[in-house]
Design a protein around this motif. Structure first.
Motif, short mmCIF file in Angstrom:
data_model
loop_
_atom_site.label_atom_id
_atom_site.label_comp_id
_atom_site.label_asym_id
_atom_site.label_seq_id
_atom_site.Cartn_x
_atom_site.Cartn_y
_atom_site.Cartn_z
N TRP A 68 93.74 -5.89 64.37
CA TRP A 68 92.99 -5.05 65.04
C TRP A 68 93.38 -3.38 65.14
O TRP A 68 92.81 -2.55 65.98
N THR A 69 94.25 -3.05 64.23
CA THR A 69 94.65 -1.60 64.13
C THR A 69 94.31 -0.93 62.84
O THR A 69 94.85 0.04 62.59
N ARG A 70 93.47 -1.60 62.19
CA ARG A 70 92.63 -0.78 60.97
C ARG A 70 91.98 0.39 61.39
O ARG A 70 91.21 0.17 62.30
N PRO A 71 92.20 1.49 60.56
CA PRO A 71 91.66 2.69 61.10
C PRO A 71 90.03 2.90 60.65
O PRO A 71 89.41 3.77 61.32
N TYR A 72 89.61 2.22 59.81
CA TYR A 72 88.09 2.34 59.25
C TYR A 72 87.29 1.07 59.39
O TYR A 72 87.94 0.00 59.49
N GLY A 73 86.11 1.37 59.68
CA GLY A 73 85.21 0.10 59.70
C GLY A 73 83.94 0.32 58.91
O GLY A 73 83.48 1.70 58.93
N ILE A 74 83.48 -0.80 58.31
CA ILE A 74 82.29 -0.74 57.45
C ILE A 74 81.00 -1.62 58.16
O ILE A 74 81.40 -2.62 58.48
N ILE A 75 79.94 -0.94 58.29
CA ILE A 75 79.00 -1.79 58.95
C ILE A 75 78.32 -2.48 57.78
O ILE A 75 77.86 -2.01 57.15
N VAL A 76 78.27 -3.77 58.46
CA VAL A 76 77.63 -4.71 57.21
C VAL A 76 76.43 -5.52 58.23
O VAL A 76 76.29 -5.70 59.11
N GLU A 77 75.38 -5.31 57.08
CA GLU A 77 73.92 -5.49 57.77
C GLU A 77 73.08 -6.62 56.86
O GLU A 77 73.07 -6.29 55.76
N VAL A 78 72.77 -7.63 57.35
CA VAL A 78 71.97 -8.77 56.61
C VAL A 78 70.86 -9.18 57.65
O VAL A 78 71.18 -9.71 58.74
N ALA A 79 69.66 -9.03 57.26
CA ALA A 79 68.56 -9.71 57.95
C ALA A 79 68.53 -8.81 59.46
O ALA A 79 68.65 -9.88 60.50
N ALA A 80 68.75 -7.75 59.54
CA ALA A 80 68.94 -7.06 60.69
C ALA A 80 69.85 -7.29 61.63
O ALA A 80 70.16 -7.07 62.90
N LYS A 81 70.81 -8.06 61.36
CA LYS A 81 72.20 -8.46 62.14
C LYS A 81 73.26 -7.61 61.34
O LYS A 81 73.41 -7.40 60.34
N ARG A 82 74.01 -7.08 62.53
CA ARG A 82 75.29 -6.13 62.08
C ARG A 82 76.85 -6.86 62.55
O ARG A 82 76.57 -7.31 63.46
N CYS A 83 77.67 -6.40 61.73
CA CYS A 83 78.92 -6.20 62.50
C CYS A 83 79.83 -5.29 61.56
O CYS A 83 79.56 -4.63 60.83
N ALA A 84 80.93 -5.15 62.26
CA ALA A 84 81.86 -4.14 61.59
C ALA A 84 83.09 -4.66 60.81
O ALA A 84 83.55 -5.55 61.49
N LEU A 85 83.16 -4.41 59.70
CA LEU A 85 84.48 -5.08 58.84
C LEU A 85 85.47 -4.19 59.03
O LEU A 85 85.25 -2.97 58.27
N LEU A 86 86.53 -4.18 59.53
CA LEU A 86 87.70 -3.57 59.57
C LEU A 86 88.58 -3.45 58.31
O LEU A 86 89.10 -4.28 57.92
N VAL A 87 89.05 -2.14 58.04
CA VAL A 87 89.55 -2.20 56.62
C VAL A 87 90.77 -1.08 56.89
O VAL A 87 90.88 0.15 57.83
N ASP A 88 91.67 -1.11 55.75
CA ASP A 88 93.09 -0.09 55.65
C ASP A 88 92.58 1.21 55.44
O ASP A 88 92.74 2.20 55.57
N TRP A 89 91.49 1.46 54.25
CA TRP A 89 91.11 2.57 53.58
C TRP A 89 89.87 2.49 53.21
O TRP A 89 89.34 1.30 52.69
N LEU A 90 89.25 3.51 52.93
CA LEU A 90 88.00 3.53 51.91
C LEU A 90 88.12 4.42 50.94
O LEU A 90 88.69 5.50 50.86
#
Length: 106
Positions: free
Chosen positions: A35-57
Motif C-alpha cells: 500500500w505504499t506504491r506512489p502511482y495508480g493506474i485507473i482500470v476500467e471494464v464495463a463501467a467498473k473501475r479500480c486503481a492498480l497501484l504500481v512502483d513507476w510509470l
C-alpha cells in the motif's frame, strides 16, 4: 488512500475506487511495502473501475500483443505479452481479472 476493513480505496474524481497492489497481484513484493506504491493506474471494464497501484510509470506507446506461450497459458492475470524495441518482454494484464480481484471476487 483510505483503508476500510482491510480493503484499500483510492480517491479519484470525487469517488472512492477499490485499489489493488500490482506487486501482490503478480505475486512479487516489488520495491515498495504493501500500500505504499506512489502511482495508480485507473482500470476500467464495463463501467467498473479500480486503481492498480504500481512502483513507476514508463509511458504510453503502441504495441503488438502476442499470445502467451505454454508456460504462462494458464495465467488468469495475464492476457498476453509484448516485446519492446530493445527486446524487453512485457506482460499485459487482463483488466477484467484485475477488477474481479479488486472487488474480492477472485
Amino acid at each position: 488512500m483510505q483503508e476500510n476493513n482491510h480493503v484499500l480505496f483510492c480517491p479519484w474524481r470525487g469517488d472512492l475506487l477499490p485499489a489493488l497492489d500490482a506487486g501482490r497481484l503478480l505475486g512479487c513484493a516489488g520495491l515498495a511495502q504493501e500500500w505504499t506504491r506512489p502511482y495508480g493506474i485507473i482500470v476500467e471494464v464495463a463501467a467498473k473501475r479500480c486503481a492498480l497501484l504500481v512502483d513507476w510509470l514508463v509511458g504510453v506507446q503502441e504495441i503488438v500483443v502476442r499470445p502467451l506461450d505454454e508456460t504462462l497459458h494458464d495465467s488468469r492475470v495475464l492476457s498476453g505479452l509484448t516485446i519492446l524495441g530493445h527486446g524487453r518482454v512485457v506482460p499485459i494484464l487482463d483488466c477484467g481479472e484485475v477488477l474481479r480481484r479488486a472487488s474480492g471476487r477472485s
